[in-house]
Design an enzyme around this catalytic site. Sequence first.
Site, PDB file in Angstrom:
ATOM      1  N   CYS A  10     -20.990  52.953  14.084  1.00 34.71           N
ATOM      2  CA  CYS A  10     -20.032  52.797  12.990  1.00 34.71           C
ATOM      3  C   CYS A  10     -18.856  53.756  13.120  1.00 34.71           C
ATOM      4  O   CYS A  10     -18.936  54.787  13.772  1.00 34.71           O
ATOM      5  CB  CYS A  10     -20.691  53.077  11.652  1.00 34.71           C
ATOM      6  SG  CYS A  10     -22.109  52.043  11.347  1.00 34.71           S
ATOM      7  N   GLY A  36     -17.285  49.700  16.105  1.00 36.91           N
ATOM      8  CA  GLY A  36     -18.041  48.642  15.431  1.00 36.91           C
ATOM      9  C   GLY A  36     -17.195  47.408  15.294  1.00 36.91           C
ATOM     10  O   GLY A  36     -16.109  47.476  14.720  1.00 36.91           O
ATOM     11  N   ASN A 113     -22.275  56.571   8.755  1.00 38.04           N
ATOM     12  CA  ASN A 113     -22.412  56.419  10.203  1.00 38.04           C
ATOM     13  C   ASN A 113     -23.630  57.215  10.639  1.00 38.04           C
ATOM     14  O   ASN A 113     -23.714  58.401  10.371  1.00 38.04           O
ATOM     15  CB  ASN A 113     -21.140  56.933  10.902  1.00 38.04           C
ATOM     16  CG  ASN A 113     -21.234  56.947  12.422  1.00 38.04           C
ATOM     17  OD1 ASN A 113     -20.548  57.704  13.081  1.00 38.04           O
ATOM     18  ND2 ASN A 113     -22.069  56.103  12.989  1.00 38.04           N
ATOM     19  N   GLY A 114     -24.560  56.533  11.328  1.00 38.26           N
ATOM     20  CA  GLY A 114     -25.771  57.204  11.797  1.00 38.26           C
ATOM     21  C   GLY A 114     -26.990  56.451  11.322  1.00 38.26           C
ATOM     22  O   GLY A 114     -26.878  55.468  10.598  1.00 38.26           O
TER      23      GLY A 114
END
Length: 462
Positions: A10, A36, A113-114
């Site tokens: 992301c 992404g 994100n992650g």
Amino acid sequence: MSQSGFRDECGLMAIWGHPEAANLAYLGLYSQQHRGQEAAGVVAGDPGPNGALRAYRGLGLVADVFQRFDFADLSGRNAIGHVRYTTAGGNHLFNVQPFTAELADGPIAVAHNGNLINADELRQELVQEGAIFASSSDTEVFLHLIARGDRSRPLTERVNAALLRAEGAFSLLILTPKTLYAARDRFGLRPLALGKLNGATVLASETCAFDLIGADYERDISPGEVIEISGEGSRASYFPFPPTNPAPCIFEFVYFARPDSMVFEKTVYPIRKRMGEELAAESPVPADIVIPVPDSGVAAALGYAHRSGIQFELGLIRNHYVGRTFIEPKQSIRDFGVKLKLNPSRELIEGKRVIVVDDSIVRGTTSKKLVQMIRRAGAREVHVRISAPPTISPCFYGIDTPTKEELISSSLSTDQVRTFIGADSLAYLSVEGMYRAVGSRPGSFCDACFTGNYRAGVPANR
Ligand code: AMP
Ligand code: SF4
């Protein structure tokens, strides 16, 4: 990875205090499209007693999602945005971020994100307590944790308490009409940079987003830091997590981040080039030309050519307009998929000893087909050089990698991989060489996909 079986890659973007916040967030996402390609969204809002958040999200590339969009519909001085890639199965509109919800004290939006390693446990616990999930994404867990926090406490305390429950990787943006929170997990696995655009505050996964909108990079959000931005841009900083040795993702330098970006306070391009230089020093071989696999191997191939003194050539030409679908003739064409994307230049390659440089071998399919293609173009010898160590373990922290079984280097030796891909020789950069290229002490980054050392833990079901 959550039980839903999808993993995220992301990109994040945030603007606080600009009259065209949503439009700038969109542009920031545009420049981070490589992080992404399957969905994009922007949420914008204004402070004020009845402050609301408005969202626009869709499946597809940023340009397609917002093609006919009128940014007047996302008015407001504050915005967060998100681009995402999910593997098959998770690509539904209900998973497109930023997520929004209505809490007892007003609207809230989250972009993440992650990957959390305890998302399944947290989700089960929350469902037992009566939470109803609208998506199959890890990210929604944050909304429920914040919603269920002690409402007698200020929102900032509830946000910090929610983040303390999350384990694994998160760079996070949380927007309410009055506040923007930006956080990185205590290992700092995924990037998040802070900048300024005139009087506005901006945040992005990569600084290439700042370049596009004319913002100046200030610093990274530190590992384990939560920043609260409110009012005219005033900031408060918190460190709610236990002290931890940081472990940012070294793979951002190897492949993921754009070469013109800074991540983790370092510019990517010179590092990627040095990876090629280190590789040439570690694994030389007599040859006539060095060619990159475009685009991922270009910087490292330049470094390899520079250090070895062997001529650099663009021996493989890439078609930049390859979409996801194409109609293949019934009479199958050899290596069709790779050929569609890359074509060797016979004139450059014929009769030559060729060194071909790429950043990684994952399943081995690309390298195998490329070696065949280069041989058919008349190469006398094909030597494959990889500007990172062998990928031996999957990532649980937000980079899409296949299972351990599918990673060719998890079970085969370098010589067995060489035989599989049909190369005359194969060499990888060593872990030490990779750290030398980055200019950091070994172990100061997460390198789990290359070493199997998961400092930030693994999901319970692994
Ligand atoms: P494979 O054919 O599975 O061995 O894939 C190797 C190719 O995938 C290389 O050209 C890499 O640049 C590229 N690659 C490496 N890691 C990733 C990733 N996480 N996502 C997409 N592509 C990748
Ligand atoms: Fe990055 Fe690899 Fe660590 Fe994942 S496992 S965070 S890709 S270094």
